[in-house]
Design a protein around this motif. Structure first.
Motif, PDB file in Angstrom:
ATOM      1  N   ALA A  84       0.768  -1.323  -0.265  1.00 41.05           N
ATOM      2  CA  ALA A  84      -0.095   0.165   0.125  1.00 41.05           C
ATOM      3  C   ALA A  84       0.930   1.172   0.122  1.00 41.05           C
ATOM      4  CB  ALA A  84      -0.973  -0.079   1.214  1.00 41.05           C
ATOM      5  N   ALA A  87       2.255   1.707  -3.571  1.00 45.68           N
ATOM      6  CA  ALA A  87       0.968   2.327  -4.284  1.00 45.68           C
ATOM      7  C   ALA A  87       0.629   3.724  -4.205  1.00 45.68           C
ATOM      8  CB  ALA A  87      -0.105   1.447  -3.995  1.00 45.68           C
ATOM      9  N   LEU A 217      -1.745  -3.994  -8.997  1.00 45.43           N
ATOM     10  CA  LEU A 217      -0.421  -3.210  -8.285  1.00 45.43           C
ATOM     11  C   LEU A 217       0.821  -3.249  -9.310  1.00 45.43           C
ATOM     12  CD1 LEU A 217       0.186  -1.373  -5.840  1.00 45.43           C
ATOM     13  CD2 LEU A 217       0.894  -3.623  -4.707  1.00 45.43           C
ATOM     14  N   CYS A 263      -3.811   3.486  -6.373  1.00 46.01           N
ATOM     15  CA  CYS A 263      -4.759   4.163  -5.490  1.00 46.01           C
ATOM     16  C   CYS A 263      -5.827   3.067  -5.072  1.00 46.01           C
ATOM     17  CB  CYS A 263      -5.060   5.425  -5.603  1.00 46.01           C
ATOM     18  SG  CYS A 263      -5.400   6.295  -4.177  1.00 46.01           S
ATOM     19  N   ALA A 266      -4.447   0.074  -3.145  1.00 48.79           N
ATOM     20  CA  ALA A 266      -3.793   0.387  -1.974  1.00 48.79           C
ATOM     21  C   ALA A 266      -5.299   0.679  -0.914  1.00 48.79           C
ATOM     22  CB  ALA A 266      -3.174   1.888  -1.914  1.00 48.79           C
TER      23      ALA A 266
END
Length: 349
Positions: A84, A87, A217, A263, A266
């Protein structure tokens, strides 16, 4: 005797020296990030001896409570924070570069609002209660919202200009947030479940949920890192970028796609975590300058470093209770961002 023409220009020497310095700094940050990963696995609300941590990773015993804590709770949590963070850091740097807006953050394309609305609808309509169930709805909502924002911002003769994207993002975010609030106010049970996801947390993340968004991702990371040169050209101005042969519309489209995918991923696995995508690119820019070829890798390392350190702080500051990482990043990020804004030269793009 060596002629003057044979010696490299001073500018080239400085450029090479700076490149070596930045590469060394990036390696140092990667080493610090590796230490933060170890710290995230070893430290928590429950005290676990270092030997037990190593044994849990090398010789897992499901009957040992310490091993279960390390392998089933802390390891997925650390992996979630790492992914996360990468990202959010890349998404923040890309959206600030493509919009040339130092106050832009990944949420400017409505991804957080879209993910939140779809998660709420999933809880209300389908009775979802697990993070694994939230992932696909959160990702789908982020993608739909980002697509709508880009479509609205593209209307008109000039296409998707930075100002139009920002205005479209603000309008779509407000509309989606209103619908989300309306649903939550009429359904107490949905609100009780949603509030734990909404605050942004790495707790209780299933490795299966992380695996679901990992391919997306990876695509987002490739798109973001691949946009470095085009972002450098775009920073010179749209007219000059076109004169140099760059397709400005295609560049914005690919950058917007990278931000939506990154985004969305994440947000789907960790919830909406604020200030990481907003603050980290500015810190990276202080180190690297405006060159996105260095700015993007630095943001990709600094963001997970911040997220993991904030998560560790949240675990130990109120032992045996914990603070969600979204709260800690807000507490850390807000003062840092205020300082950066006050130093005007550091936030000009």
């Amino acid at each position: 005797m060596t002629s003057v023409s044979e010696s490299p220009p001073r500018a080239e020497v400085r450029r090479r020296h700076r490149g070596v310095t930045l590469a060394a700094g990036l390696l140092v940050l990667v080493a610090v990030l590796a230490f933060a990963v170890v710290l995230s696995i070893a430290v928590g609300a429950r005290a676990v001896a270092p030997g037990a941590v190593f044994d849990a990773l090398a010789h897992f015993d499901p009957a040992n409570p310490d091993h279960v804590v390390v392998r089933d709770l802390r390891l997925p949590r650390t992996l979630t924070g790492l992914l996360a963070g990468v990202a959010l850091g890349l998404a923040g740097a890309v959206i600030q570069g493509v919009t040339r807006n130092p106050l832009a953050d990944p949420g400017i394309l409505g991804v957080n609002a879209g993910a939140a609305l779809f998660v709420v609808l999933g809880i209300t309509a389908f009775g979802l209660t697990s993070v694994t169930g939230y992932v696909w709805l959160g990702f789908l909502g982020a993608a739909v919202a980002g697509t709508v924002v880009y479509a609205v911002g593209s209307l008109g003769r000039d296409g998707a200009t930075p100002v139009k994207l920002a205005l479209a993002g603000a309008a779509v975010t407000a509309a989606l947030a209103s619908v989300t609030s309306g649903v939550l106010l009429t359904d107490t049970m949905t609100f009780d479940q949603f509030r734990f996801w909404q605050v942004g947390s790495l707790t209780g993340r299933d490795p299966a949920a992380v695996g679901q968004v990992l391919p997306f991702l990876a695509v987002g990371v490739v798109l973001a890192l691949g946009s470095a040169r085009t972002l450098n050209t775009l920073s010179l101005g749209e007219d000059l970028a076109r004169a140099l042969g760059q397709n400005v519309l295609l560049t914005r489209l690919l950058c917007a796609l990278a931000v939506i995918v990154l985004c969305g991923s994440a947000t789907a696995i960790a919830g909406p975590i604020g200030f990481v995508g907003l603050t980290v690119p500015h810190v990276a820019r202080l180190i690297t300058g405006p060159d996105h070829r260095w700015l993007l890798p630095y943001a990709a390392v600094l963001a997970p470093l911040l997220l993991l350190v904030a998560d560790v702080v949240g675990r130990v500051v109120l032992r045996p209770a914990e603070l969600a990482v979204g709260i800690v990043t807000a507490v850390i990020g807000a003062p840092v961002f205020v300082v950066l804004v006050r130093r005007r030269k550091t936030v000009r793009l």
